[in-house]
Design an enzyme around this catalytic site. Structure first.
Site, PDB file in Angstrom:
ATOM      1  N   ASN A 223       0.840  -1.197   0.000  1.00 51.72           N
ATOM      2  CA  ASN A 223       0.000   0.000   0.000  1.00 51.72           C
ATOM      3  C   ASN A 223       0.876   1.247   0.000  1.00 51.72           C
ATOM      4  OD1 ASN A 223       0.579   0.723   2.889  1.00 51.72           O
ATOM      5  ND2 ASN A 223      -0.453  -1.240   3.236  1.00 51.72           N
ATOM      6  N   ASP A 320      -4.809  -9.800  12.682  1.00 53.41           N
ATOM      7  CA  ASP A 320      -4.906  -8.387  13.052  1.00 53.41           C
ATOM      8  C   ASP A 320      -3.911  -8.149  14.189  1.00 53.41           C
ATOM      9  OD1 ASP A 320      -5.677  -5.933  14.339  1.00 53.41           O
ATOM     10  OD2 ASP A 320      -7.574  -6.050  13.247  1.00 53.41           O
TER      11      ASP A 320
END
Length: 424
Positions: A223, A320
């Site tokens: 990203n 996560d």
């Protein structure tokens, strides 16, 4: 109390220049000290003026140059006293053989020698002279006296000299002297921060930057995160006394002063390093990293060759990291980040509860003027219900300023919960 160790603001240095060919280096030294954030005033002896003009130093420092002991234009005509009170450090570079002798003998027959006796500031000297003058017994005796009196001596370098001799006596390069001065103030400020800073004694772990999830040996999923926010937070936390470890994804940023750094690539590597920090002891965990939500189920051993119009790659969910850390039995104070493009505050508030965080900072990365790749940011901070603190809107500012405000918010939450427990 807050400290910024990335720069040393509002520190006053008197650079005293004495007679010697190395005086030309002092002009560069002024620039380097100014670049580091210092306020610089220059004092010149008569000998120095024979090698370089006061106008040069006035232009470089932005301040008038001081040359006379009794200057009627100075405060009450007592220029040496005014300068002595102003200085946080007196640096004599180059320091001639004659100047060292005056200092050692306690003479006060010019501005510099009088200033030396009148100041309470630390005094540093960078001797520069012919190698035989440096080796002379009288010079070494004077140096020993100055060292005993508390003067810090920046030892000369060896090499070719203007007179043609080779040996000790060259003034070190301006960049090296400026670095030593900066490190001195860093250490002094750090000592204060470790005792009185907002996060004094706290162990802080920060994740920053993107992760890269390999597809094959040459391709990956990632990203646009640059890591700037996390690196700014690492510097801000260190500046207020914390022991900081930065777990960084692939970014092109220098490690902040005093911060320990672990480089990783993938989300699994970042999680592994984060868990290790829990075992080592962690009081505050700040998750600024833009961790990939998915990774490739089966990474190709060799480069995938182009064949056909489509390529199907199976993805599986990454753990996560911030939620995993928050679920541990000995969890630290948890700070999450939410980079969203819509319904910013609603998503952030939901993550705060769902991931069992103590605090979350959210920003709108759809804005072109803040967020990824930008040097500025704007955020809204939410606290867990038990802290009973209102949300905070951090207006657009540099990421360094935002980081300092986030550190204050963390401190307020930690302090508030302690005070609340003491009330019962």
């Amino acid at each position: 109390m807050s400290f910024d160790l990335s720069v040393i603001p509002h520190k006053n240095i008197i650079l005293a220049v004495t007679g010697g060919i190395a005086a030309y280096k002092s002009a560069i030294l002024v620039r380097r000290l100014k670049d580091a954030g210092f306020n610089v005033r220059v004092v010149m002896t008569d000998g120095a003026k024979a090698f370089i003009t006061p106008l040069t130093f006035q232009a470089l420092s932005g301040n008038p140059v001081h040359t006379d002991l009794l200057n009627p234009e100075a405060e009450a005509g007592m220029g040496h006293i005014e300068l002595a009170r102003w200085a946080d450090l007196v640096l004599v570079a180059p320091a001639s053989c004659d100047t060292l002798a005056k200092f050692a003998a306690g003479l006060a027959d010019d501005l510099l020698s009088t200033l030396y006796l009148a100041t309470k500031a630390p005094v540093w000297v960078a001797p520069a002279m012919n190698q035989q003058m440096w080796a002379a017994k009288a010079t070494q005796r004077n140096l020993a006296t100055l060292i005993e009196d508390g003067v810090h001596v920046i030892m000369p370098d060896a090499g070719s000299q203007a007179c043609g001799d080779v040996g000790l006596g060259r003034m070190p390069e301006p960049e090296d002297i400026a670095r030593q001065v900066t490190e001195y103030f860093h250490k002094a400020q750090r000592a204060i921060a470790e005792k009185f800073g907002l996060l004094a004694g706290k162990k802080v772990t920060i994740t920053a930057g993107p992760t890269r999830e390999a597809i094959d040996p040459v391709r990956y999923i990632s990203n646009h995160s640059t890591g700037k926010m996390g690196f700014s937070l690492a510097a801000a936390c260190y500046a207020v006394g914390a022991e900081v470890t930065l777990i960084a994804g692939p970014v092109s940023l220098d490690t902040p002063n005093g911060v320990k750094r672990k480089n990783v690539a993938s989300a699994m590597q970042m999680l592994d390093e984060s868990m290790k920090k829990l075992d080592d002891g962690c009081d505050i965990f700040i998750a600024t990293a833009a961790v990939a939500d998915y990774r490739v189920a089966q990474v190709a051993e060799h480069k995938i060759k182009k064949a056909g119009d489509e390529l199907n790659v199976a993805l599986i969910k990454n753990p996560d990291i911030v939620a995993t850390i928050a679920q541990q039995e000995k969890r630290p104070f948890m700070v999450g980040f939410a980079a969203e493009t819509q319904n910013i505050e609603a998503y952030a508030a939901g993550k705060l509860v769902a991931k069992k965080l103590d605090m979350i900072a959210c920003n709108d990365v759809s804005r072109a003027d803040i967020g990824f790749a930008s040097d500025e940011n704007a955020m809204t901070v939410f606290f867990a219900e038990q802290y009973q603190l209102d949300q905070r809107d951090l207006e657009k500012a540099s990421k360094q300023e935002i980081a300092q405000q986030l550190v204050e918010a963390i401190h307020d939450a930690l302090t508030h919960v302690v005070q609340s427990e003491d009330d019962f």
